[in-house]
Write a protein that holds these residues in place. Sequence first.
Motif, PDB file in Angstrom:
ATOM      1  N   GLY A 155      45.048  -5.778  18.572  1.00 32.46           N
ATOM      2  CA  GLY A 155      44.900  -5.280  17.202  1.00 32.46           C
ATOM      3  C   GLY A 155      44.955  -3.768  17.146  1.00 32.46           C
ATOM      4  N   MET A 166      48.702  -4.841  10.063  1.00 28.10           N
ATOM      5  CA  MET A 166      47.248  -4.826  10.171  1.00 28.10           C
ATOM      6  C   MET A 166      46.587  -4.484   8.844  1.00 28.10           C
ATOM      7  N   ALA A 169      46.651  -7.656   6.858  1.00 29.88           N
ATOM      8  CA  ALA A 169      45.685  -8.623   7.370  1.00 29.88           C
ATOM      9  C   ALA A 169      44.259  -8.263   6.961  1.00 29.88           C
ATOM     10  N   GLU A 170      44.034  -6.996   6.648  1.00 29.81           N
ATOM     11  CA  GLU A 170      42.709  -6.535   6.240  1.00 29.81           C
ATOM     12  C   GLU A 170      42.612  -6.276   4.732  1.00 29.81           C
ATOM     13  N   LEU A 242      48.004 -13.676   5.024  1.00 34.46           N
ATOM     14  CA  LEU A 242      47.680 -12.874   6.201  1.00 34.46           C
ATOM     15  C   LEU A 242      46.182 -12.600   6.281  1.00 34.46           C
ATOM     16  N   SER A 245      44.400 -15.923   7.077  1.00 41.07           N
ATOM     17  CA  SER A 245      44.745 -16.386   8.423  1.00 41.07           C
ATOM     18  C   SER A 245      43.949 -15.627   9.470  1.00 41.07           C
ATOM     19  N   PHE A 246      43.824 -14.319   9.275  1.00 35.15           N
ATOM     20  CA  PHE A 246      43.057 -13.500  10.223  1.00 35.15           C
ATOM     21  C   PHE A 246      41.608 -13.963  10.269  1.00 35.15           C
ATOM     22  N   ARG A 247      41.045 -14.286   9.111  1.00 34.71           N
ATOM     23  CA  ARG A 247      39.641 -14.687   9.071  1.00 34.71           C
ATOM     24  C   ARG A 247      39.429 -16.101   9.628  1.00 34.71           C
ATOM     25  N   GLY A 296      46.953 -17.303  14.184  1.00 35.20           N
ATOM     26  CA  GLY A 296      47.428 -16.112  14.889  1.00 35.20           C
ATOM     27  C   GLY A 296      48.930 -15.929  14.780  1.00 35.20           C
ATOM     28  N   ILE A 299      49.992 -14.696  11.367  1.00 34.74           N
ATOM     29  CA  ILE A 299      49.821 -13.238  11.266  1.00 34.74           C
ATOM     30  C   ILE A 299      50.972 -12.526  11.964  1.00 34.74           C
TER      31      ILE A 299
END
Length: 364
Positions: A155, A166, A169-170, A242, A245-247, A296, A299
């Motif tokens: 990351g 990134m 994703a956030e 995204l 999915s990350f969470r 994963g 993402i």
Amino acid sequence: VGDIFGAPLAIEALAAFFIESTFLGIWIFGWDKLSKKVHLASIWLVAFASNLSAFWILTANSFMQNPQGYALNNGRAEMVDFGALLSNPYLWHQFPHVVTAGLTTGAFFVMGISAYHLAKKKGKDVDIFKTSFKYGAVVGLVATLLVAGIGHAQGQYLVETQPMKMAAAEAHWETSDPAAFIAVAGIDQKNGENSWEIAIPNMLSFLSYNRFSGEVKGMHDLQAEYVEQYGEGNYIPQVTPLFWSFRFMVASGGLMILLALLGLFWSRKDKLEGKKVYLKVMLWAMALPYIANTAGWLITEMGRQPWIVYGLQKTAEAVSTAMPASYILLTLIGFTLIYGVLAVVDVYLLAKFARKSPHENDDA
């Protein structure tokens, strides 16, 4: 870009895939024809070839994420340095992550099947599955911790090389220093903002740089930079899938660490048989690595959009104009049906043999 992308895939098919399929066949059909040592060696070769296969596939994928070792000649990317493909930093962040994720998947499969038999408490099976569960718990705990650590390093690498992925994703829209980590949020992609959010101050800076300060660029500033660098276009991927999915990936990983830790603790204390609820949970926990792995990869691939080869070729530019869309649709439907049928058969056979006692064939 086919001259570059195709090379590692050709190596994978000619070397790794044939080793894998050949020795898998030997293992399946060689139970009564081979010595125990040769039979065991054949399945180890399958495992080795599977990881070798992953390496070459990830070499191709890493070129898509971080193109290396090529030169453009009349719009065609030609390979000039094969070594650059193999030394691609993206590959060496991605490959260990995939290998440890594979170990996690195998470990939780072993733990889940062992838990199923321990819950049934069938006489002489108990000792066998106590042992297999303990081995699974050890590998599961070590592997999940390694996945988390390697994923954290990956990351941080992506913050530098694919900051838009990134940021998406956030759900990080605006550049800030320090940057807060958004735990949950309502994503409003149309207006380029979060309608609501619950955030932890300074935590995104820590995740990005291992310190509680440091600028993390937001999607709006990155969009402006990409327009200036690559020309007009929308460079912000689909944020909602995204973000979640990350969470899902992180939550699944955290739960696996907890379950493996509890399992190892109770296994060492010889208390597993009394933990009926835990044993039932572990059967369903076999799904957790698949959820985390799938999230994963969502993402990895969705976060790269609109690029099919990052910074070099857009996905829209890779669509063939020589082949009708109906051909592509027909191929997609065909593959989906074939693999759907194979998946059903696979699950049926796995469930059939997983239910069996190791002693059922003792007299055969």
